[in-house]
Motif scaffolding. Structure first.
Motif, short mmCIF file in Angstrom:
data_model
loop_
_atom_site.label_atom_id
_atom_site.label_comp_id
_atom_site.label_asym_id
_atom_site.label_seq_id
_atom_site.Cartn_x
_atom_site.Cartn_y
_atom_site.Cartn_z
N SER A 1 0.86 -1.18 0.00
CA SER A 1 0.00 0.00 0.00
C SER A 1 0.89 1.22 0.00
N VAL A 2 0.30 2.38 -0.22
CA VAL A 2 1.08 3.61 -0.17
C VAL A 2 0.24 4.71 0.46
N THR A 3 0.88 5.49 1.32
CA THR A 3 0.27 6.68 1.91
C THR A 3 1.05 7.88 1.40
N VAL A 4 0.34 8.83 0.81
CA VAL A 4 0.99 10.02 0.26
C VAL A 4 1.03 11.10 1.34
N LEU A 5 2.23 11.53 1.68
CA LEU A 5 2.42 12.56 2.71
C LEU A 5 2.55 13.96 2.11
N GLU A 6 2.96 14.00 0.85
CA GLU A 6 3.14 15.27 0.13
C GLU A 6 2.80 14.96 -1.33
N ASP A 7 2.13 15.87 -2.03
CA ASP A 7 1.78 15.61 -3.43
C ASP A 7 2.91 14.86 -4.12
N ALA A 8 2.58 13.77 -4.82
CA ALA A 8 3.60 12.90 -5.37
C ALA A 8 3.24 12.45 -6.78
N VAL A 9 4.27 12.16 -7.56
CA VAL A 9 4.13 11.51 -8.86
C VAL A 9 4.89 10.20 -8.75
N ILE A 10 4.18 9.09 -9.01
CA ILE A 10 4.77 7.75 -8.89
C ILE A 10 4.65 7.04 -10.22
N MET A 11 5.73 6.40 -10.68
CA MET A 11 5.71 5.61 -11.90
C MET A 11 5.72 4.13 -11.49
N ASP A 12 4.74 3.39 -11.99
CA ASP A 12 4.61 1.97 -11.69
C ASP A 12 5.00 1.21 -12.95
N VAL A 13 6.03 0.37 -12.87
CA VAL A 13 6.50 -0.40 -14.01
C VAL A 13 6.31 -1.88 -13.68
N LEU A 14 5.56 -2.57 -14.55
CA LEU A 14 5.29 -3.99 -14.35
C LEU A 14 5.96 -4.80 -15.45
N SER A 15 6.69 -5.84 -15.06
CA SER A 15 7.34 -6.67 -16.05
C SER A 15 7.53 -8.08 -15.48
N PRO A 16 7.17 -9.11 -16.22
CA PRO A 16 6.43 -9.05 -17.48
C PRO A 16 4.96 -8.71 -17.21
N ILE A 17 4.25 -8.31 -18.25
CA ILE A 17 2.83 -8.02 -18.11
C ILE A 17 2.10 -9.30 -17.75
N GLY A 18 1.27 -9.24 -16.71
CA GLY A 18 0.54 -10.42 -16.26
C GLY A 18 -0.68 -10.69 -17.12
N PRO A 19 -1.42 -11.76 -16.81
CA PRO A 19 -2.58 -12.14 -17.60
C PRO A 19 -3.68 -11.08 -17.60
N MET A 20 -3.72 -10.23 -16.59
CA MET A 20 -4.73 -9.17 -16.55
C MET A 20 -4.31 -7.95 -17.36
N GLY A 21 -3.05 -7.89 -17.76
CA GLY A 21 -2.57 -6.70 -18.46
C GLY A 21 -2.30 -5.59 -17.49
N VAL A 22 -1.89 -4.47 -17.97
CA VAL A 22 -1.57 -3.34 -17.11
C VAL A 22 -2.81 -2.49 -16.86
N ASP A 23 -3.59 -2.20 -17.91
CA ASP A 23 -4.70 -1.29 -17.79
C ASP A 23 -5.89 -1.87 -17.05
N SER A 24 -5.93 -3.17 -16.84
CA SER A 24 -7.12 -3.78 -16.20
C SER A 24 -6.90 -4.11 -14.73
#
Length: 66
Positions: free
Chosen positions: A39-62
């Motif tokens: 989980s993540v708690t944002v303490l100050e406005d943040a921009v986070i990049m999530d990189v998944l590899s390899p793409i799972g059976p659900m895909g990234v967008d789902s």
């Protein structure tokens, strides 16, 4: 990867003795193996990049959709 801001990641099940919190600021990277509860708690406005590899059976967008 936290691109900017300040967050605290919760790693593992919060009810477990193995649970830990990891504070991170812009420029820091965390690598988590698949199927790790987190989980993540944002303490100050943040921009986070999530990189998944390899793409799972659900895909990234789902992720989180039924």
């Amino acid at each position: 990867m936290v691109l900017s801001g300040h967050v605290v990641w919760g790693i593992g099940n919060p009810d477990s003795a193995d649970y830990r919190e990891v504070p991170m600021v812009g420029g820091q990277v965390m690598v988590l193996p698949g199927h790790v509860i987190h989980s993540v708690t944002v303490l100050e406005d943040a921009v986070i990049m999530d990189v998944l590899s390899p793409i799972g059976p659900m895909g990234v967008d789902s992720q989180g959709k039924s």
